[in-house]
Write an enzyme that holds these catalytic residues in place. Sequence first.
Site, PDB file in Angstrom:
ATOM      1  N   ASP A 171       0.839  -1.199   0.000  1.00 40.80           N
ATOM      2  CA  ASP A 171       0.000   0.000   0.000  1.00 40.80           C
ATOM      3  C   ASP A 171       0.871   1.244   0.000  1.00 40.80           C
ATOM      4  O   ASP A 171       0.956   1.967   1.000  1.00 40.80           O
ATOM      5  CB  ASP A 171      -0.949  -0.027   1.217  1.00 40.80           C
ATOM      6  CG  ASP A 171      -1.966  -1.156   1.111  1.00 40.80           C
ATOM      7  OD1 ASP A 171      -2.370  -1.495  -0.019  1.00 40.80           O
ATOM      8  OD2 ASP A 171      -2.366  -1.705   2.156  1.00 40.80           O
ATOM      9  N   ASP A 196      -5.450  -6.776  -6.312  1.00 37.72           N
ATOM     10  CA  ASP A 196      -6.685  -6.544  -5.544  1.00 37.72           C
ATOM     11  C   ASP A 196      -7.466  -5.415  -6.209  1.00 37.72           C
ATOM     12  O   ASP A 196      -7.443  -4.280  -5.757  1.00 37.72           O
ATOM     13  CB  ASP A 196      -6.292  -6.189  -4.107  1.00 37.72           C
ATOM     14  CG  ASP A 196      -7.495  -6.119  -3.175  1.00 37.72           C
ATOM     15  OD1 ASP A 196      -8.580  -6.601  -3.557  1.00 37.72           O
ATOM     16  OD2 ASP A 196      -7.341  -5.571  -2.068  1.00 37.72           O
ATOM     17  N   LYS A 243     -10.841  -5.724  -7.055  1.00 34.90           N
ATOM     18  CA  LYS A 243     -12.277  -5.785  -6.720  1.00 34.90           C
ATOM     19  C   LYS A 243     -13.140  -5.375  -7.908  1.00 34.90           C
ATOM     20  O   LYS A 243     -13.935  -4.439  -7.831  1.00 34.90           O
ATOM     21  CB  LYS A 243     -12.592  -4.914  -5.500  1.00 34.90           C
ATOM     22  CG  LYS A 243     -11.837  -5.349  -4.248  1.00 34.90           C
ATOM     23  CD  LYS A 243     -12.289  -4.566  -3.033  1.00 34.90           C
ATOM     24  CE  LYS A 243     -11.571  -4.977  -1.767  1.00 34.90           C
ATOM     25  NZ  LYS A 243     -10.157  -4.546  -1.712  1.00 34.90           N
ATOM     26  N   ASP A 294     -18.488  -4.804 -12.561  1.00 32.60           N
ATOM     27  CA  ASP A 294     -18.979  -4.146 -13.775  1.00 32.60           C
ATOM     28  C   ASP A 294     -19.879  -5.136 -14.502  1.00 32.60           C
ATOM     29  O   ASP A 294     -20.153  -6.226 -13.977  1.00 32.60           O
ATOM     30  CB  ASP A 294     -17.788  -3.708 -14.650  1.00 32.60           C
ATOM     31  CG  ASP A 294     -18.115  -2.461 -15.478  1.00 32.60           C
ATOM     32  OD1 ASP A 294     -19.237  -2.390 -16.028  1.00 32.60           O
ATOM     33  OD2 ASP A 294     -17.251  -1.568 -15.583  1.00 32.60           O
ATOM     34  N   THR A 331     -17.525  -6.842 -19.531  1.00 27.27           N
ATOM     35  CA  THR A 331     -16.361  -6.008 -19.200  1.00 27.27           C
ATOM     36  C   THR A 331     -15.465  -6.722 -18.190  1.00 27.27           C
ATOM     37  O   THR A 331     -14.236  -6.715 -18.313  1.00 27.27           O
ATOM     38  CB  THR A 331     -16.841  -4.643 -18.641  1.00 27.27           C
ATOM     39  OG1 THR A 331     -17.647  -4.026 -19.646  1.00 27.27           O
ATOM     40  CG2 THR A 331     -15.684  -3.739 -18.291  1.00 27.27           C
ATOM     41  N   THR A 383     -15.482  -5.038   4.652  1.00 20.44           N
ATOM     42  CA  THR A 383     -15.471  -5.029   6.129  1.00 20.44           C
ATOM     43  C   THR A 383     -15.679  -3.619   6.685  1.00 20.44           C
ATOM     44  O   THR A 383     -15.950  -3.454   7.866  1.00 20.44           O
ATOM     45  CB  THR A 383     -14.161  -5.617   6.690  1.00 20.44           C
ATOM     46  OG1 THR A 383     -13.077  -5.029   5.983  1.00 20.44           O
ATOM     47  CG2 THR A 383     -14.116  -7.112   6.557  1.00 20.44           C
ATOM     48  N   GLY A 425      -0.427  -5.667   5.989  1.00 20.16           N
ATOM     49  CA  GLY A 425       0.154  -4.444   5.456  1.00 20.16           C
ATOM     50  C   GLY A 425       1.079  -3.799   6.461  1.00 20.16           C
ATOM     51  O   GLY A 425       2.239  -4.184   6.626  1.00 20.16           O
TER      52      GLY A 425
END
Length: 227
Positions: free
Chosen positions: A10, A59, A61, A64, A68, A114, A204
């Site tokens: 990240d 990641d 997510k 659509d 697509t 979450t 992370g």
Amino acid sequence: MKNPIIVALDVPSRVEALSLVDKLGDAAGFYKVGMELYAAEGPAFVKEMVARGANVFLDMKFYDIPETVKRATAIVAGLGVKLLTVHGSASVMRGAVDGRGASGLKLLAVTVLTSFDEKDMADLGYAAAIPDVVALRVSKAREVGIDGIVCSPLELKRVREIAGPASLLVTPGVRSAGAATGDQKRVATPAQAIADGSDLLVIGRQITRAADPRGEALRILDEIANR
Ligand code: C5P
């Protein structure tokens, strides 16, 4: 034991990401590239990581229309990525399963974020309780041929019952005892998550913000091995 640690990269740039990757070496099993790093560096960075031999978890997510999602998933499969997330809506998941075709890409479904609470669900017009929506989406994911589920470590036992023994359960929200939890509200220790049936742990800040990221990752592996 295969290394179950997925380090979440990240960070906003290739330079910062590679500095972490170089420090970690073989102490991480996978690297997670999320929206921030992908927005900054795009597929070139993903290809660079794959060329270095890293296991990449993208990641994104995806959410659509099925066509697509199918076409974008096929492109991701072609990059050599190992894991990709899509939202756990049946048509989206079907699009992703079509798109990955015979490639080795494994698909993970995100059920309910979450960060969502009952108010966010009402905001979307959903009247159902969050655990019921999670259960419904996990069973759809299984039907559709999705390989695994991203879930909270606190949901592991219930998700495993529905997803079955072959499903890959991937859990963020994992912290060693004593480590700062940051904005994560519902956490478990790495050893507890593995004991409860998690296959892969997304970690992370506990690692990336440590003074010695490699040392921290190796300590977590020790905690798991000695549980
Ligand atoms: O720093 P930390 O260990 O909290 O990072 C967790 C990573 O897992 C972040 O990349 C975050 O976006 C991701 N994640 C999460 N909770 C989810 C899904 C993904 O924390 N439900």
